[in-house]
Design an enzyme around this catalytic site. Structure first.
Site, PDB file in Angstrom:
ATOM      1  CG  HIS A  81      -1.623   1.180   1.196  1.00 32.89           C
ATOM      2  ND1 HIS A  81      -2.899   1.008   0.655  1.00 32.89           N
ATOM      3  CD2 HIS A  81      -1.497   2.587   1.865  1.00 32.89           C
ATOM      4  CE1 HIS A  81      -3.710   2.073   1.162  1.00 32.89           C
ATOM      5  NE2 HIS A  81      -2.688   3.374   1.383  1.00 32.89           N
ATOM      6  CG  ASP A 160     -10.834   4.519   6.359  1.00 34.82           C
ATOM      7  OD1 ASP A 160     -10.192   5.123   6.990  1.00 34.82           O
ATOM      8  OD2 ASP A 160     -11.085   4.032   5.008  1.00 34.82           O
ATOM      9  NE  ARG A 167      -8.995  11.797   8.799  1.00 34.67           N
ATOM     10  CZ  ARG A 167      -8.294  10.965   8.275  1.00 34.67           C
ATOM     11  NH1 ARG A 167      -8.272   9.426   7.753  1.00 34.67           N
ATOM     12  NH2 ARG A 167      -6.688  10.960   8.126  1.00 34.67           N
ATOM     13  CB  SER A 182      -7.257   5.946   7.675  1.00 29.77           C
ATOM     14  OG  SER A 182      -7.879   6.071   6.341  1.00 29.77           O
ATOM     15  CE  LYS A 186      -8.245   2.528   3.585  1.00 26.85           C
ATOM     16  NZ  LYS A 186      -8.390   3.727   3.416  1.00 26.85           N
TER      17      LYS A 186
HETATM   18  N1  URA Z   1      -4.911   7.025   2.978  1.00 24.77           N
HETATM   19  C1  URA Z   1      -5.891   6.377   3.424  1.00 24.77           C
HETATM   20  O1  URA Z   1      -6.146   5.495   3.213  1.00 24.77           O
HETATM   21  N2  URA Z   1      -6.374   7.072   4.501  1.00 24.77           N
HETATM   22  C2  URA Z   1      -5.946   7.882   5.147  1.00 24.77           C
HETATM   23  O2  URA Z   1      -5.729   8.789   5.852  1.00 24.77           O
HETATM   24  C3  URA Z   1      -4.452   9.092   4.374  1.00 24.77           C
HETATM   25  C4  URA Z   1      -3.846   8.065   3.210  1.00 24.77           C
END
Ligand code: URA
Length: 432
Positions: A81, A160, A167, A182, A186
């Site tokens: 990621h 999220d 946010r 966050s 995932k």
């Molecule tokens: N990428 C994400 O998935 N969440 C965040 O808070 C920042 C970058």
């Protein structure tokens, strides 16, 4: 339990209990908490911070707020990621490298938003490529060819999705516990055993400094380890765009070059570092041996063959991979000339990314459509010497009315100097 009391407790700087955090995530997902109450709590977390225990609990609760994938039947599984960048096409290269070495890659990727690009958009620039597979199709493709790359489903970590959109609108994105929870919620929900994070630092990244990137990396690695995953975070430079191409089909072309053993050195280096960390964590080899395996997968064409298998399996037109000239091409290619002589001292990734969005390569709102052919090819990068009037970049677009604004913005990202500038480290550190 009342959300009012939880907000007041965090506002006053106290630690929340696991039960309070679980209550917040559960009730928010069920839409029993008003947006204004959720954002009040998020702002309190932004200002007061969270202990490691609170952050780990928040992540775990968000991870189980919707579907979770169980990949245990697949054997060795790995995921990567990136925290987001400009010209970041590493998934298109790293995923086939590691899959060609027998590690299953069940990857969920995102779309681009704002100045950053997304893997799903890049793959969709290939004719016919399907980014939505049913969970059964997804798992059965990984079983048969060892790799699948799809868009994130709405059912994965839905908490999220809600929290991130709040946010985004309330200036609470840049908080380490909120970013860490966050991203990691995932990743945990997506089920892979090995998770390697590409944490970017610099002007085009959320984390502007190496110190902030290191703090975020440490937290995410610890969250993953606490959930029993094999973790590493590679901290890499996003002050300057990665590689030479920005924009969807242009980035697919550049990824194919690297998969064929060519391509820009910086892009290749980030990909090999990510791939060797995935291989070493997944197979238990040392990083040097893992690096050799990854280099060999590029040199002997097996990573390229795996990429073609991926494209074919998800309905993409493989002839566009074999002859990249068949990928979407822009009607206009405009050369940007160096306004002065000297070394390029700075090429700010965020601004370059925004210039590519103006050309049509990205979207400013989730509903905008994309021009897959649009984007930028950099002929020169930070540290290169240029002569006034020399072509430093090409702007690609199908809408000429966008050229002037894009050129103005592109040039505003550059600064020049008489002395060769010190380049920040491409790979700052690997945190395990
Ligand atoms: N990428 C994400 O998935 N969440 C965040 O808070 C920042 C970058």
């Amino acid at each position: 339990m009342r959300i009012y009391d939880i907000i007041a407790k965090k506002r006053d700087g106290y630690e929340l209990t696991d039960e309070e955090i679980a209550f917040f995530v559960r009730e928010l997902t069920k839409e029993n908490i008003k947006d204004y109450q959720a954002t009040a709590l998020l702002m309190a977390i932004y200002i007061r911070g969270m202990s490691d225990r609170e952050m780990i609990t928040l992540t775990k609760e968000m991870a189980v707020s919707g579907d979770t994938l169980s990949l245990s039947e697949l054997g060795i599984t790995a995921d990567k990621h990136s925290t987001g960048g400009v010209g970041d096409k590493t998934t298109l290269i790293v995923a086939p490298i590691v899959a060609s070495l027998g590690i299953n890659v069940a990857k969920m990727s995102g779309r681009g938003l704002g100045h950053t690009g997304g893997t799903v958009d890049k793959l969709e620039s290939i004719e016919g490529f399907r980014v939505s597979l049913s969970p059964d199709e997804f798992i059965s493709q990984v079983k048969s060819i060892g790799i699948a790359v799809v868009g994130q489903t709405g059912q994965l970590a839905p908490a999220d999705k809600i929290i991130y959109s709040l946010r985004d609108a309330t200036a609470t994105v840049g908080s380490v516990p909120l970013i860490a929870s966050s991203i990691m919620s995932k990743k945990l929900a997506a089920g892979s055993e090995t998770i390697v994070l590409d944490v970017k630092y610099g002007s085009g990244a959320f984390m502007k400094t190496t110190a902030d990137a290191e703090t975020l990396s440490r937290k995410m690695v610890d969250i993953g380890k606490a959930a029993g995953r094999k973790m590493a975070a590679v901290i890499s430079d996003m002050g300057t765009p990665l590689g030479k191409c920005i924009g969807n089909s242009l980035e697919v072309k550049e990824a194919i070059e690297v998969l064929k053993g060519n391509g820009s050195e910086d892009l290749k280096e980030v990909c090999l570092t990510l791939a060797s960390n995935i291989v070493s964590l997944s197979l238990g080899t040392d990083t040097a041996a893992a690096r050799e395996m990854a280099e060999k997968a590029l040199a002997n064409g097996s990573a390229y063959e795996k990429f073609k298998e991926l494209i074919l399996s998800q309905g993409g037109n493989v002839s566009q991979i074999e002859s990249p000239d068949k990928l979407p091409k822009a009607s206009t290619v405009y050369k940007v000339l160096a306004p002065e002589s000297g070394y390029i001292a700075e090429m700010q990734a965020e601004i370059i990314g925004s210039a590519s969005v103006i050309l049509g390569a990205g979207r400013l709102t989730k509903e905008d459509s994309i021009d897959y052919a649009a984007g930028i090819i950099l002929h020169k990068k930070t540290g290169d010497k240029v002569t006034a009037g020399e072509a430093i970049a090409e702007l690609h677009t199908n809408d000429d009315s966008r050229l002037k604004d894009a050129e103005r913005l592109f040039l505003s990202a550059l600064s020049f100097s008489n002395k060769k500038p010190e380049k920040p480290p491409l790979i700052y550190k690997v945190i395990k």
